[in-house]
Enzyme design. Structure first.
Site, PDB file in Angstrom:
ATOM      1  N   HIS A  20       0.854  -1.310   0.019  1.00 10.67           N
ATOM      2  CA  HIS A  20      -0.049   0.048  -0.142  1.00 10.67           C
ATOM      3  C   HIS A  20       1.013   1.479   0.167  1.00 10.67           C
ATOM      4  CE1 HIS A  20      -4.068  -1.674   0.341  1.00 10.67           C
ATOM      5  NE2 HIS A  20      -3.624  -2.897   0.936  1.00 10.67           N
ATOM      6  N   ASP A  42       2.474   1.912  -3.107  1.00  9.11           N
ATOM      7  CA  ASP A  42       2.772   2.510  -4.336  1.00  9.11           C
ATOM      8  C   ASP A  42       1.986   3.669  -4.749  1.00  9.11           C
ATOM      9  OD1 ASP A  42       0.527   1.015  -4.634  1.00  9.11           O
ATOM     10  OD2 ASP A  42       1.220  -0.352  -6.475  1.00  9.11           O
ATOM     11  N   ALA A  75      -6.134 -14.349  -5.174  1.00  7.56           N
ATOM     12  CA  ALA A  75      -5.391 -14.891  -3.985  1.00  7.56           C
ATOM     13  C   ALA A  75      -4.253 -13.782  -3.859  1.00  7.56           C
ATOM     14  CB  ALA A  75      -4.519 -16.069  -4.648  1.00  7.56           C
ATOM     15  N   GLY A  76      -4.373 -12.392  -4.369  1.00 12.71           N
ATOM     16  CA  GLY A  76      -3.443 -11.422  -4.309  1.00 12.71           C
ATOM     17  C   GLY A  76      -2.061 -11.653  -5.026  1.00 12.71           C
ATOM     18  N   LEU A  77      -2.350 -12.271  -6.233  1.00 15.23           N
ATOM     19  CA  LEU A  77      -1.035 -12.594  -6.958  1.00 15.23           C
ATOM     20  C   LEU A  77      -1.094 -11.913  -8.101  1.00 15.23           C
ATOM     21  CD1 LEU A  77      -0.516 -16.332  -6.222  1.00 15.23           C
ATOM     22  CD2 LEU A  77       0.479 -14.374  -4.959  1.00 15.23           C
ATOM     23  N   SER A  78      -1.964 -11.112  -8.127  1.00 14.52           N
ATOM     24  CA  SER A  78      -2.094 -10.291  -9.343  1.00 14.52           C
ATOM     25  C   SER A  78      -2.359 -10.705 -10.760  1.00 14.52           C
ATOM     26  CB  SER A  78      -0.814  -9.323  -9.613  1.00 14.52           C
ATOM     27  OG  SER A  78      -0.759  -8.442  -8.488  1.00 14.52           O
ATOM     28  N   SER A  79      -3.411 -11.747 -10.602  1.00 11.01           N
ATOM     29  CA  SER A  79      -3.812 -12.366 -11.654  1.00 11.01           C
ATOM     30  C   SER A  79      -4.214 -11.347 -12.915  1.00 11.01           C
ATOM     31  CB  SER A  79      -4.573 -13.595 -11.475  1.00 11.01           C
ATOM     32  OG  SER A  79      -5.653 -12.888 -10.847  1.00 11.01           O
ATOM     33  N   ASP A 117       1.684  -3.965  -9.554  1.00 15.12           N
ATOM     34  CA  ASP A 117       1.321  -5.204 -10.070  1.00 15.12           C
ATOM     35  C   ASP A 117       1.707  -5.328 -11.555  1.00 15.12           C
ATOM     36  OD1 ASP A 117       0.298  -5.356  -7.710  1.00 15.12           O
ATOM     37  OD2 ASP A 117      -1.643  -5.546  -8.237  1.00 15.12           O
TER      38      ASP A 117
HETATM   39  C1  GLA Z   1      -3.164  -4.182  -4.955  1.00 16.26           C
HETATM   40  C2  GLA Z   1      -2.826  -3.077  -6.222  1.00 16.26           C
HETATM   41  C3  GLA Z   1      -1.310  -2.424  -5.858  1.00 16.26           C
HETATM   42  C4  GLA Z   1      -0.846  -2.228  -4.504  1.00 16.26           C
HETATM   43  C5  GLA Z   1      -1.218  -3.326  -3.579  1.00 16.26           C
HETATM   44  C6  GLA Z   1      -0.888  -3.114  -2.140  1.00 16.26           C
HETATM   45  O1  GLA Z   1      -2.408  -5.456  -5.261  1.00 16.26           O
HETATM   46  O2  GLA Z   1      -3.150  -3.660  -7.176  1.00 16.26           O
HETATM   47  O3  GLA Z   1      -1.122  -1.490  -6.755  1.00 16.26           O
HETATM   48  O4  GLA Z   1      -1.440  -1.130  -4.161  1.00 16.26           O
HETATM   49  O5  GLA Z   1      -2.646  -3.866  -3.736  1.00 16.26           O
HETATM   50  O6  GLA Z   1       0.312  -2.910  -1.958  1.00 16.26           O
END
Ligand code: GLA
Length: 393
Positions: free
Chosen positions: A39, A41, A127-131, A176
């Site tokens: 959090h 970026d 899952a927080g892996l930026s799919s 991401d």
């Molecule tokens: C998500 C957002 C990112 C970043 C994270 C938290 O993945 O897409 O830009 O802000 O949350 O670090």
């Protein structure tokens, strides 16, 4: 307990030929982990991500029809649209990531011709892996390559981020998409999200491993709460600017600035700002740890980050807190924290290699007993960013 679906890009190509009868270009783009710097970026601060060995693959070729057709293997679903009208749709949601990229590229003045496209991959979703970033970036790269537009890598990152903001509705930072495109095998990097300068660090995983524990909680709150956090940070900046007009974002703020005017901040805003200012410093300190190969100190900072995300930033949940607390009881764990936007998804754990199996078994059992949920775990390695797999047309 490695639970990613085995995945063969050749099968995506075969599916494409079966559906559209031509030979496609194949492009892959990875998901990402973030070691530290969460959090930060969108506050123009620092992050330390890396691209991983889970990918979204796009197969693409021109179409002879007047419209473009998309097919998602995962959803077993088609979607067609007119290339000159890539409007946002209510459903299917997965198409919006692609439509957003097309919209942005068309708006930049490029003549996008009708195309066919098949999407598949093994980046776990939610899952927080930026799919989603992996999808946007693999598609943006593929469309660019197909048309020979010569759009730079950085512009592909920005186009993908635009799609996320405007077609997926998440006002995400740059991390991401930047990681998905710019990652390098065996390396993490510190990215300055203001200047976009970045520096790669070898991430020596000969003695330790990165293990992700997936809570299986899908972060449904994430997009609304995410945008709220962003607004809270902006509110904090406005208050600080009343006294320090030179402050453009929390990146420029100090704890002293906050403390000197503490009574003027709503309590939540104060906590959010405190976390971000501390976290930016932690990334810089963690980079020094990596330079000294001091993973023990690095791991401690991961725990500090988690505490901040949970107690000050308010983006954790019971499941994530439980996993981080449990990890502290298990031999060989150097550090752990929730990763990504929050409210679910994965924890990232830095674990001594010799103890990985025991770590996975122990935390799996503990999670099952506490939440009656079978969790997924992923041991990831660090790979290159977006790349062309093949162009045999
Ligand atoms: C998500 C957002 C990112 C970043 C994270 C938290 O993945 O897409 O830009 O802000 O949350 O670090």
């Amino acid at each position: 307990m490695e639970s990613t679906r085995p995945f063969n890009p050749g099968a995506v190509s075969a599916k494409f030929r079966e559906l559209f009868d031509t030979q496609p270009i194949l492009v892959r783009s990875p998901g990402r982990i973030n070691l530290i710097g969460e959090h930060t970026d969108y506050n123009e601060g620092y992050v330390m991500p890396a691209a991983i060995d889970r990918h979204i693959v796009t197969a693409i070729d021109f179409s002879m029809d007047s419209h473009s057709t998309l097919y998602s293997v995962k959803h077993n679903e088609f979607f067609s649209f007119h290339t000159s009208h890539p409007e946002k749709v209510r459903s299917p949601l997965w198409a919006n990531y692609i439509l957003g990229v097309v919209r942005r590229i068309v708006d930049k003045g490029h003549a996008v011709r009708a195309f066919n496209c098949v999407i598949d991959g093994n980046v776990p979703t939610g899952a927080g892996l930026s799919s989603s970033a992996a999808l946007e970036c693999s598609f943006a790269f593929a469309l660019n390559h197909l048309h020979k537009f010569n759009i730079s890598k950085l512009d592909l990152v920005l186009i993908s981020q635009w799609a996320e903001h405007n077609y997926a509705g998440v006002k995400c930072g740059i991390m991401d998409q930047f990681s998905s495109v710019m990652g390098l095998e065996g390396k993490a990097f510190v990215l300055d999200c203001r200047s976009l300068e970045h520096r790669y660090f070898p991430l020596d995983l000969s003695q330790s491993a990165i293990v992700l524990c997936d809570t299986m909680v899908k972060h449904s709150l994430a997009s609304s709460e995410y945008n709220t956090r962003r607004a809270e940070c902006e509110e904090g900046v406005r208050i600080i600017q009343g006294y320090h007009p030179e402050v453009r974002s929390l990146r420029d703020a100090t704890l002293l600035m906050l403390e000197s005017h503490s009574t003027e901040f709503p309590a939540k805003v104060y906590d959010r700002c405190t976390y971000v200012i501390q976290e930016n410093q932690r990334v810089l300190d963690a980079a020094k740890d990596l330079e000294k190969s001091d993973l023990k100190s690095f791991g401690k900072r991961m725990y500090e980050t988690h505490r901040g995300l949970s107690k000050l930033y308010g983006v954790s949940c019971d499941e994530l807190d439980f996993l981080v607390d449990e990890s502290k009881k298990i031999n060989g764990v150097l550090g752990a924290r929730m990763m990504g936007g929050g409210f679910g998804g994965c924890t990232v754990n830095l674990v001594s290699k010799s103890t990985v199996e025991n770590f996975i078994d122990t935390i799996y059992e503990a999670y099952l007993e506490r939440f009656k949920v079978v969790m997924n775990t992923y041991v990831v390695s660090i790979k290159d960013g977006t790349s062309l797999i093949s162009d045999e047309r």
